[in-house]
Write an enzyme that holds these catalytic residues in place. Structure first.
Site, PDB file in Angstrom:
ATOM      1  N   SER A 236      37.077  40.445  31.979  1.00  7.26           N
ATOM      2  CA  SER A 236      38.292  40.021  33.431  1.00  7.26           C
ATOM      3  C   SER A 236      38.683  38.487  33.942  1.00  7.26           C
ATOM      4  O   SER A 236      37.765  38.014  33.480  1.00  7.26           O
ATOM      5  CB  SER A 236      37.103  41.033  34.888  1.00  7.26           C
ATOM      6  OG  SER A 236      37.159  41.116  35.571  1.00  7.26           O
ATOM      7  N   TYR A 249      29.006  41.452  39.306  1.00  4.95           N
ATOM      8  CA  TYR A 249      29.483  41.236  38.368  1.00  4.95           C
ATOM      9  C   TYR A 249      30.397  40.677  37.632  1.00  4.95           C
ATOM     10  O   TYR A 249      30.665  40.581  36.462  1.00  4.95           O
ATOM     11  CB  TYR A 249      30.889  43.033  39.034  1.00  4.95           C
ATOM     12  CG  TYR A 249      32.177  43.288  38.318  1.00  4.95           C
ATOM     13  CD1 TYR A 249      31.629  44.650  37.513  1.00  4.95           C
ATOM     14  CD2 TYR A 249      33.354  42.365  38.251  1.00  4.95           C
ATOM     15  CE1 TYR A 249      33.721  44.740  36.369  1.00  4.95           C
ATOM     16  CE2 TYR A 249      34.233  42.939  37.136  1.00  4.95           C
ATOM     17  CZ  TYR A 249      34.323  44.006  36.178  1.00  4.95           C
ATOM     18  OH  TYR A 249      35.300  43.775  35.446  1.00  4.95           O
ATOM     19  N   LYS A 253      30.557  39.660  33.610  1.00  5.12           N
ATOM     20  CA  LYS A 253      32.080  39.333  33.192  1.00  5.12           C
ATOM     21  C   LYS A 253      31.593  37.960  32.632  1.00  5.12           C
ATOM     22  O   LYS A 253      32.300  37.753  31.004  1.00  5.12           O
ATOM     23  CB  LYS A 253      33.104  39.607  34.026  1.00  5.12           C
ATOM     24  CG  LYS A 253      33.162  41.333  34.123  1.00  5.12           C
ATOM     25  CD  LYS A 253      33.181  41.648  32.162  1.00  5.12           C
ATOM     26  CE  LYS A 253      33.023  42.958  32.805  1.00  5.12           C
ATOM     27  NZ  LYS A 253      33.137  44.166  31.261  1.00  5.12           N
TER      28      LYS A 253
END
Length: 325
Positions: A236, A249, A253
């Site tokens: 991402s 998150y 990533k």
């Protein structure tokens, strides 16, 4: 994975990517507008590109001049043009593609797109009902009964034992993947880090990071026998930057990016691993972050043909790269 950052940092949505390997160089001068002459992968022709107009590059190097690989983004390519092949022959020979998180979102859209092109899908997810429905959709998307050899299994990638059983079943079917797409993902509910419950933090890390590692642990040894194959770990833009409310998150990533670069150095010649930022796509995960505004972004179905073109054309020259659709 469908989270790539806020809209203001995502000018590439809905456009067509062109990838350049190690032999291509790009000089990026901070805060200046330059014209680059580049060779487009699908067109095979030379074009002038203005980096201020739909050009996004992720490259390595110092803060001044950076040379590495990049994605050029053009908004002027129409459906069915040489830059966006829609035939089932796109990407060359028939491949066996393993996709985690295949029962929904980007994983499902990519699986259906690749099946339409004649490729064999090995997939896993955690919802048996959704897997059953997808099996029927894959059969409908496949051109002939002889090609309908897709394998879907109920697997929790966060559990090493579950992935080990999955790998054993794939090996017994003699369906060693040519391409692995680690697409299974999870995100926390919008919250400050200190307000995210420990269990929720663990769930994000277990799926996004440990899940990716579990798949690599059990499937790379199968691919080593052929000494060829490409691994795509979904990342991402939030694996290359930070954002409030989604610290777990982002951390997962960033870890996927580092994991990918390290594994890339361990692979033998003939194999490659890349971290791929899919862009901002309208999925359940994006909706959890952006709310109703998530519907303003492209759907997984519109994203899949572009992503499939890119994935099928990755080579060993891309090993260790951080790329974007």
């Amino acid at each position: 994975m469908a989270i790539a950052g806020a809209a203001t940092t995502s000018p590439f949505l809905g456009h067509i990517p062109f990838h350049f390997g190690k032999s291509s160089s790009l000089h990026f001068i901070h805060n200046s507008v330059c014209i680059f002459k580049v060779k487009a992968l699908f067109w095979g022709s030379t074009r002038n590109v203005n980096p201020a107009d739909n050009l996004l590059s992720y490259s390595q190097g110092d803060a001044g001049t950076r040379e590495k690989r990049s994605i050029c983004v053009f908004s002027s390519i129409s459906e069915g043009s040489p830059g966006n092949p829609s035939s089932r022959s796109a990407g060359g020979a028939k491949r066996t593609v393993l996709i985690t998180g295949v029962s929904r979102g980007l994983g499902k859209a990519l699986a259906l797109e690749l099946a339409k092109r004649g490729h064999c899908i090995i997939g896993c997810g955690r919802s048996q009902d959704k897997l059953n429905a997808l099996q029927a959709e894959l059969a409908s998307a496949t051109y002939s009964a002889s090609e309908n050899k897709h394998l879907l299994m109920n697997v929790d990638v966060s559990l090493n034992s579950s992935v080990e059983e999955f790998a054993r079943a794939v090996m017994e079917k003699k369906s060693v993947p040519d391409i692995i797409v680690n697409s299974a993902g999870a995100i926390n509910r919008n919250n400050k880090l200190w307000e995210v419950p420990a269990e929720e933090f663990d769930s994000v890390i277990d799926t996004n990071l440990k899940g990716t590692a579990n798949v690599l642990r059990h499937f790379i040894p199968l691919m080593l026998e052929k000494k060829q194959g490409v691994i795509i770990n979904m990342s991402s833009a939030w694996g290359r930057s930070g954002a409030a409310q989604v610290a777990p998150y982002c951390a997962s990533k960033w870890a996927v990016e580092g994991l990918t670069r390290s594994v890339a150095k361990e692979l033998p010649p003939g194999m490659a691993a890349v971290a791929l930022n899919p862009g901002v796509i309208y999925t359940d995960m994006l909706q959890s972050c952006f709310g109703n505004s998530a519907s303003l972004y492209q759907t997984p179905e519109s994203w899949a043909p572009v992503a499939a073109n890119m994935i099928l054309n990755l080579t060993i020259a891309d090993n260790g790269a951080s790329l974007s659709v």
